[in-house]
Design a protein around this motif. Structure first.
Motif, PDB file in Angstrom:
ATOM      1  N   TRP A 197     -11.968  23.069  31.189  1.00  0.00           N
ATOM      2  CA  TRP A 197     -11.883  24.271  30.367  1.00  0.00           C
ATOM      3  C   TRP A 197     -13.084  24.314  29.430  1.00  0.00           C
ATOM      4  O   TRP A 197     -13.408  23.328  28.775  1.00  0.00           O
ATOM      5  N   PHE A 198     -13.700  25.460  29.383  1.00  0.00           N
ATOM      6  CA  PHE A 198     -14.753  25.729  28.425  1.00  0.00           C
ATOM      7  C   PHE A 198     -14.320  26.934  27.602  1.00  0.00           C
ATOM      8  O   PHE A 198     -13.466  27.698  28.016  1.00  0.00           O
ATOM      9  N   LEU A 214     -17.665  22.794  26.047  1.00  0.00           N
ATOM     10  CA  LEU A 214     -16.592  22.062  26.696  1.00  0.00           C
ATOM     11  C   LEU A 214     -15.387  21.966  25.770  1.00  0.00           C
ATOM     12  O   LEU A 214     -15.508  21.621  24.598  1.00  0.00           O
ATOM     13  N   VAL A 215     -14.215  22.225  26.350  1.00  0.00           N
ATOM     14  CA  VAL A 215     -12.956  21.964  25.660  1.00  0.00           C
ATOM     15  C   VAL A 215     -12.376  20.672  26.208  1.00  0.00           C
ATOM     16  O   VAL A 215     -12.095  19.732  25.465  1.00  0.00           O
ATOM     17  N   PHE A 260     -11.964  14.108  29.633  1.00  0.00           N
ATOM     18  CA  PHE A 260     -12.974  14.229  28.591  1.00  0.00           C
ATOM     19  C   PHE A 260     -12.563  15.379  27.683  1.00  0.00           C
ATOM     20  O   PHE A 260     -12.027  16.382  28.150  1.00  0.00           O
ATOM     21  N   TYR A 261     -12.845  15.237  26.393  1.00  0.00           N
ATOM     22  CA  TYR A 261     -12.497  16.272  25.426  1.00  0.00           C
ATOM     23  C   TYR A 261     -13.661  16.560  24.499  1.00  0.00           C
ATOM     24  O   TYR A 261     -14.430  15.663  24.136  1.00  0.00           O
ATOM     25  N   GLY A 262     -13.766  17.820  24.102  1.00  0.00           N
ATOM     26  CA  GLY A 262     -14.706  18.162  23.055  1.00  0.00           C
ATOM     27  C   GLY A 262     -14.221  17.566  21.742  1.00  0.00           C
ATOM     28  O   GLY A 262     -13.011  17.446  21.522  1.00  0.00           O
ATOM     29  N   ARG A 315      -5.504  17.099  19.649  1.00  0.00           N
ATOM     30  CA  ARG A 315      -4.701  18.325  19.571  1.00  0.00           C
ATOM     31  C   ARG A 315      -4.443  18.939  20.949  1.00  0.00           C
ATOM     32  O   ARG A 315      -3.385  19.529  21.173  1.00  0.00           O
ATOM     33  N   PHE A 316      -5.403  18.808  21.837  1.00  0.00           N
ATOM     34  CA  PHE A 316      -5.282  19.397  23.164  1.00  0.00           C
ATOM     35  C   PHE A 316      -5.110  18.289  24.198  1.00  0.00           C
ATOM     36  O   PHE A 316      -5.651  17.189  24.045  1.00  0.00           O
TER      37      PHE A 316
END
Length: 122
Positions: A36-37, A47-48, A59-61, A67-68
């Motif tokens: 997801w972006f 990037l999200v 991987f997370y932003g 939180r996500f």
């Protein structure tokens, strides 16, 4: 050519939750990762979260860590993003992406969905 269809999104108040889903179809065997972006007006696409088919690496932003949560189903053709503790700065158009190589940076090889709007009000 991979086709990506997003669902979910909408409007919530600060602190609320939303869940986004993305289903991939056609030529899905080529997919290595999905992600997801998001893009807010006047800002670059960022990037999200991303998840790789092999080993379920994620991987997370930095702004969404804790939180996500990104996940994929057993068929690994449907990806979901659970978004909790939403903030006004999370307001953006959210795009599903898939690739046969990488899904953590914007690249020409990424395949994109149409996008779904997320709006968080204070």
């Amino acid at each position: 050519q991979v086709q990506l269809v997003e669902s979910g999104g909408g409007s919530v108040q600060t602190g609320g939750s939303l869940r986004l889903s993305c289903e991939a179809s056609q030529d899905t065997s080529r997919i290595t990762c999905m992600g997801w972006f998001r893009q807010a007006p006047g800002k670059e696409r960022e990037l999200v979260a991303a998840i790789y088919r092999s080993g379920d690496r994620t991987f997370y932003g930095d702004s969404v860590k804790g939180r996500f949560t990104i996940s994929q189903d057993k068929s690994k053709t449907t990806m979901s993003l659970q978004m909790n503790s939403l903030k006004p700065e999370d307001t953006a158009m959210y795009y599903c992406a898939a690739d046969s190589f990488q899904c953590v940076v914007v690249a020409e090889s990424l395949k994109w969905g149409q996008g779904t709007q997320v709006t968080v009000s204070s």
